[in-house]
Design a protein around this motif. Structure first.
Motif, PDB file in Angstrom:
ATOM      1  N   ILE A   8     -48.479 -30.085   4.100  1.00  0.00           N
ATOM      2  CA  ILE A   8     -48.234 -31.441   3.154  1.00  0.00           C
ATOM      3  C   ILE A   8     -48.913 -33.113   4.625  1.00  0.00           C
ATOM      4  CG2 ILE A   8     -46.470 -32.975   2.490  1.00  0.00           C
ATOM      5  CD1 ILE A   8     -44.872 -30.356   2.791  1.00  0.00           C
ATOM      6  N   ASP A   9     -49.805 -33.286   4.011  1.00  0.00           N
ATOM      7  CA  ASP A   9     -50.013 -34.514   4.732  1.00  0.00           C
ATOM      8  C   ASP A   9     -50.032 -34.295   6.595  1.00  0.00           C
ATOM      9  OD1 ASP A   9     -49.435 -36.369   2.199  1.00  0.00           O
ATOM     10  OD2 ASP A   9     -47.611 -36.596   3.407  1.00  0.00           O
ATOM     11  N   GLY A  10     -51.177 -33.396   6.279  1.00  0.00           N
ATOM     12  CA  GLY A  10     -51.370 -33.351   8.117  1.00  0.00           C
ATOM     13  C   GLY A  10     -50.381 -32.447   8.550  1.00  0.00           C
ATOM     14  N   ILE A  11     -48.890 -31.982   8.008  1.00  0.00           N
ATOM     15  CA  ILE A  11     -47.911 -32.156   9.116  1.00  0.00           C
ATOM     16  C   ILE A  11     -47.758 -30.100   8.446  1.00  0.00           C
ATOM     17  CG2 ILE A  11     -45.294 -32.276   9.795  1.00  0.00           C
ATOM     18  CD1 ILE A  11     -46.064 -35.013   8.710  1.00  0.00           C
ATOM     19  N   ARG A  12     -47.542 -29.544   9.425  1.00  0.00           N
ATOM     20  CA  ARG A  12     -46.647 -28.115   9.008  1.00  0.00           C
ATOM     21  C   ARG A  12     -46.119 -27.677   9.100  1.00  0.00           C
ATOM     22  NH1 ARG A  12     -47.914 -22.709  12.339  1.00  0.00           N
ATOM     23  NH2 ARG A  12     -48.518 -23.749  14.744  1.00  0.00           N
ATOM     24  N   PHE A  13     -45.356 -27.642   8.004  1.00  0.00           N
ATOM     25  CA  PHE A  13     -44.004 -27.018   7.946  1.00  0.00           C
ATOM     26  C   PHE A  13     -43.350 -25.412   7.866  1.00  0.00           C
ATOM     27  CE2 PHE A  13     -44.670 -30.774   6.183  1.00  0.00           C
ATOM     28  CZ  PHE A  13     -42.985 -31.526   6.724  1.00  0.00           C
ATOM     29  N   ARG A  14     -42.977 -24.815   8.455  1.00  0.00           N
ATOM     30  CA  ARG A  14     -42.412 -23.806   8.407  1.00  0.00           C
ATOM     31  C   ARG A  14     -40.928 -23.180   7.223  1.00  0.00           C
ATOM     32  NH1 ARG A  14     -42.108 -22.835  14.442  1.00  0.00           N
ATOM     33  NH2 ARG A  14     -40.249 -21.233  13.416  1.00  0.00           N
ATOM     34  N   LEU A  15     -41.411 -23.177   5.983  1.00  0.00           N
ATOM     35  CA  LEU A  15     -40.689 -23.025   5.268  1.00  0.00           C
ATOM     36  C   LEU A  15     -39.287 -22.039   5.083  1.00  0.00           C
ATOM     37  CD1 LEU A  15     -42.372 -24.714   1.839  1.00  0.00           C
ATOM     38  CD2 LEU A  15     -40.442 -25.418   3.701  1.00  0.00           C
ATOM     39  N   ILE A  16     -38.216 -22.094   5.076  1.00  0.00           N
ATOM     40  CA  ILE A  16     -37.441 -20.291   5.147  1.00  0.00           C
ATOM     41  C   ILE A  16     -36.591 -20.600   3.926  1.00  0.00           C
ATOM     42  CG2 ILE A  16     -35.959 -19.108   6.412  1.00  0.00           C
ATOM     43  CD1 ILE A  16     -37.412 -20.605   8.893  1.00  0.00           C
ATOM     44  N   ASP A  17     -36.878 -19.537   2.797  1.00  0.00           N
ATOM     45  CA  ASP A  17     -36.088 -19.466   2.024  1.00  0.00           C
ATOM     46  C   ASP A  17     -34.652 -18.519   2.376  1.00  0.00           C
ATOM     47  OD1 ASP A  17     -34.959 -19.115  -0.119  1.00  0.00           O
ATOM     48  OD2 ASP A  17     -36.477 -17.080  -0.696  1.00  0.00           O
ATOM     49  N   THR A  18     -33.249 -18.440   2.280  1.00  0.00           N
ATOM     50  CA  THR A  18     -32.312 -18.011   2.530  1.00  0.00           C
ATOM     51  C   THR A  18     -31.378 -17.591   1.857  1.00  0.00           C
ATOM     52  OG1 THR A  18     -30.994 -19.673   2.457  1.00  0.00           O
ATOM     53  CG2 THR A  18     -32.218 -19.615   4.466  1.00  0.00           C
ATOM     54  N   ALA A  19     -30.264 -16.463   2.316  1.00  0.00           N
ATOM     55  CA  ALA A  19     -29.269 -15.903   0.964  1.00  0.00           C
ATOM     56  C   ALA A  19     -28.422 -17.256   0.569  1.00  0.00           C
ATOM     57  CB  ALA A  19     -28.977 -15.249   1.587  1.00  0.00           C
ATOM     58  N   GLY A  20     -27.976 -16.946  -0.660  1.00  0.00           N
ATOM     59  CA  GLY A  20     -27.319 -18.237  -1.342  1.00  0.00           C
ATOM     60  C   GLY A  20     -25.832 -18.329  -0.381  1.00  0.00           C
ATOM     61  N   LEU A  21     -25.617 -19.349   0.088  1.00  0.00           N
ATOM     62  CA  LEU A  21     -23.962 -19.693   0.924  1.00  0.00           C
ATOM     63  C   LEU A  21     -22.929 -19.514  -0.036  1.00  0.00           C
ATOM     64  CD1 LEU A  21     -25.140 -23.027   3.274  1.00  0.00           C
ATOM     65  CD2 LEU A  21     -24.832 -20.836   4.222  1.00  0.00           C
ATOM     66  N   ARG A  22     -22.545 -18.250  -0.136  1.00  0.00           N
ATOM     67  CA  ARG A  22     -20.830 -17.653  -0.698  1.00  0.00           C
ATOM     68  C   ARG A  22     -20.243 -17.452  -0.196  1.00  0.00           C
ATOM     69  NH1 ARG A  22     -22.104 -14.505  -6.825  1.00  0.00           N
ATOM     70  NH2 ARG A  22     -22.869 -12.852  -5.467  1.00  0.00           N
ATOM     71  N   GLN A  23     -18.864 -16.731  -0.474  1.00  0.00           N
ATOM     72  CA  GLN A  23     -18.305 -16.195   0.287  1.00  0.00           C
ATOM     73  C   GLN A  23     -18.574 -14.436  -0.494  1.00  0.00           C
ATOM     74  OE1 GLN A  23     -16.284 -16.416   2.692  1.00  0.00           O
ATOM     75  NE2 GLN A  23     -16.157 -18.324   3.187  1.00  0.00           N
ATOM     76  N   THR A  24     -18.520 -13.208  -0.010  1.00  0.00           N
ATOM     77  CA  THR A  24     -19.070 -12.341  -0.954  1.00  0.00           C
ATOM     78  C   THR A  24     -18.209 -11.451  -0.235  1.00  0.00           C
ATOM     79  OG1 THR A  24     -20.722 -10.752  -0.708  1.00  0.00           O
ATOM     80  CG2 THR A  24     -21.255 -12.139   0.345  1.00  0.00           C
ATOM     81  N   THR A  25     -17.636  -9.982  -0.160  1.00  0.00           N
ATOM     82  CA  THR A  25     -17.502  -8.861  -0.245  1.00  0.00           C
ATOM     83  C   THR A  25     -18.973  -7.667  -0.332  1.00  0.00           C
ATOM     84  OG1 THR A  25     -16.679  -7.753  -1.966  1.00  0.00           O
ATOM     85  CG2 THR A  25     -15.212  -9.146  -0.932  1.00  0.00           C
TER      86      THR A  25
END
Length: 459
Positions: free
Chosen positions: A266-283
């Motif tokens: 974006i506009d000459g800048i490299r972004f390392r995008l990281i998609d993650t698991a949703g933040l929540r309490q889980t069993t």
């Protein structure tokens, strides 16, 4: 500095593989004469520097290897400050091997990785910081990393530090002189002037040290983690940013159980995008591992994009989530998804609850231009990115900058405590050592081998 003329070396200077043109670089003592023995055309030994000549390269039996263009650079007006010939030939791997073999038959050695740049450094073409910038410039894959490397190559901060180091050397010489007159209680180095110089150096060092976080992100990409509750639209947003179906999208909460990474410019800048698991309490054991990895990625990231569902989130939920993001201590952007479906009144309420700017998008419809602009602006708020000033992108540089600063801080504390000249001299020598190793005025063979071995062959 008088240029060294070491044994001639040669290597392919262009990328390996089949191409229209390849360039083979020959440098060192007798480089022009050796090339001339293979060359059928003008006598290269009689040609002025910076001239190109068409001719044939032949085998000993007279058979033609290729039609080439030989460009002559005479010392010291060459990259290595040695005699150099660059042979432009057709990009056939067979032709390249034939030419290199002929050169070796004439006594030329194949160059080691980075050996041309190493010779340029040894011959005083530039200092060690600038030499390392050559590799960074070759590897630059974004406007920002290119600008940072080019700034370093053109002198960056090293010229300023070399001048300050010379002033410090002058003071150290006076302090050392005091040691020779230890019994006479003389003071050749004015302490107030010395303190002022050390403070001046530290004022130069501190912004450089602080710039490393930005510089490292520029060089390697800005680690940008997308976090939020399950079903906030994180995977949809990642797909929209990348313009491809990178992540699985589902209405079922907890679909993303591991991190997914990709890059975006974006506009000459490299972004390392990281998609993650949703933040929540889980069993769910697997999902819990994903949540833990999300939290780890937040700790490692340079920028956090917190995405929330504008339609379904409550003000209290949003407040709690923002407190969690703020607790990470990382720079962040608050992004409201489903802007098209969120009533204006609720958007206004959420904006008031947050108390800071919110970027509203519609990930499903790829209405994300405002987010792209916000990502770019968030990085460019750093003055070093805006102005093109020197930034530190190399961990070796950071190590010596911090070492210099620590030594000077210790010396200033010693002055305030009234320490003797011998203890003061020890701190000053350590500061000089770090500055000298930074710019290459103090080097070892192991250090140079380690630095230049990371270069590509032919550079």
């Amino acid at each position: 500095m008088t240029s060294l003329q070491l044994e001639p070396i040669a290597a392919l200077a262009t990328a390996p593989g089949i191409g229209a043109i390849a360039v083979i670089r020959v440098s060192g003592e007798g480089a022009i004469e050796v090339t001339n023995r293979l060359f059928k055309g003008k006598d290269l030994t009689q040609q002025p520097s910076h001239t190109a000549h068409f001719g044939l390269l032949r085998n000993p039996d007279g058979s033609i290897i290729d039609e080439v263009l030989a460009t002559v650079f005479r010392a010291p007006k060459s990259f290595t400050k040695e005699d150099v010939v660059e042979i432009s030939c057709h990009g056939s791997e067979f032709i390249i091997r034939q030419i290199l073999n002929r050169l070796m038959q004439e006594g030329v050695r194949l160059a080691r990785p980075g050996e041309f740049t190493q010779r340029a450094f040894l011959n005083g073409q530039f200092d060690l910081v600038q030499a390392e910038a050559v590799a960074d410039l070759i590897a630059a894959d974004s406007e920002a990393s290119h600008r940072a490397a080019l700034t370093q190559l053109r002198g960056g901060f090293s010229k300023q530090l070399k001048a300050l180091r010379q002033q410090l050397i002058d003071f150290v010489a006076l302090v050392e002189l005091e040691l020779d007159f230890g019994e006479e209680d003389v003071e050749f180095a004015k302490r107030d002037q010395l303190r002022g110089l050390m403070q001046d150096i530290r004022r130069v060092l501190r912004p450089l040290i602080d710039s490393f976080t930005t510089g490292n992100a520029i060089k390697n990409g800005v680690p940008t983690v997308i976090v939020g509750k399950p079903n906030a639209g994180k995977s949809t947003l990642l797909n929209a940013l990348l313009n491809e179906e990178k992540a699985i999208v589902s209405d079922i909460p907890g679909t993303t159980r591991d991190v997914i990474e990709d890059e975006l410019f974006i506009d000459g800048i490299r972004f390392r995008l990281i998609d993650t698991a949703g933040l929540r309490q889980t069993t769910d054991t697997i999902e819990a591992i994903g949540v833990e990895r999300t939290q780890q990625k937040m700790r490692d990231a340079s920028l956090v994009v917190y995405l929330f569902d504008g339609v379904n989130v409550t003000p209290d939920e949003l407040q709690d989530a923002i407190l969690e993001v703020r607790a990470s201590g990382k720079p962040y952007l608050l992004v409201g998804n489903k802007a098209d479906a969120t009533p204006d009144a609720k958007r206004q309420t959420l904006n008031e609850v947050v108390g800071e700017p919110v970027v509203w998008i519609s990930a499903k419809d790829a209405q994300i231009d405002e987010l792209k602009a916000a990502l770019s602006a968030r990085v460019r708020t750093d003055a070093t990115v805006q102005t093109g000033s020197a930034v530190v992108t190399n961990a070796r540089h950071l190590e010596h900058l911090v070492g210099t600063d620590d030594a000077l801080a210790h010396a200033i504390s010693g002055l305030d405590a009234g320490i003797s000249a011998d203890w003061l001299a020890m701190d000053l020598r350590l500061a000089l050592k770090h500055l000298g190793e930074l710019t290459g005025e103090i080097t070892t063979d192991d250090l140079l081998d380690s630095i230049f071995s990371r270069f590509c062959i032919g550079k």
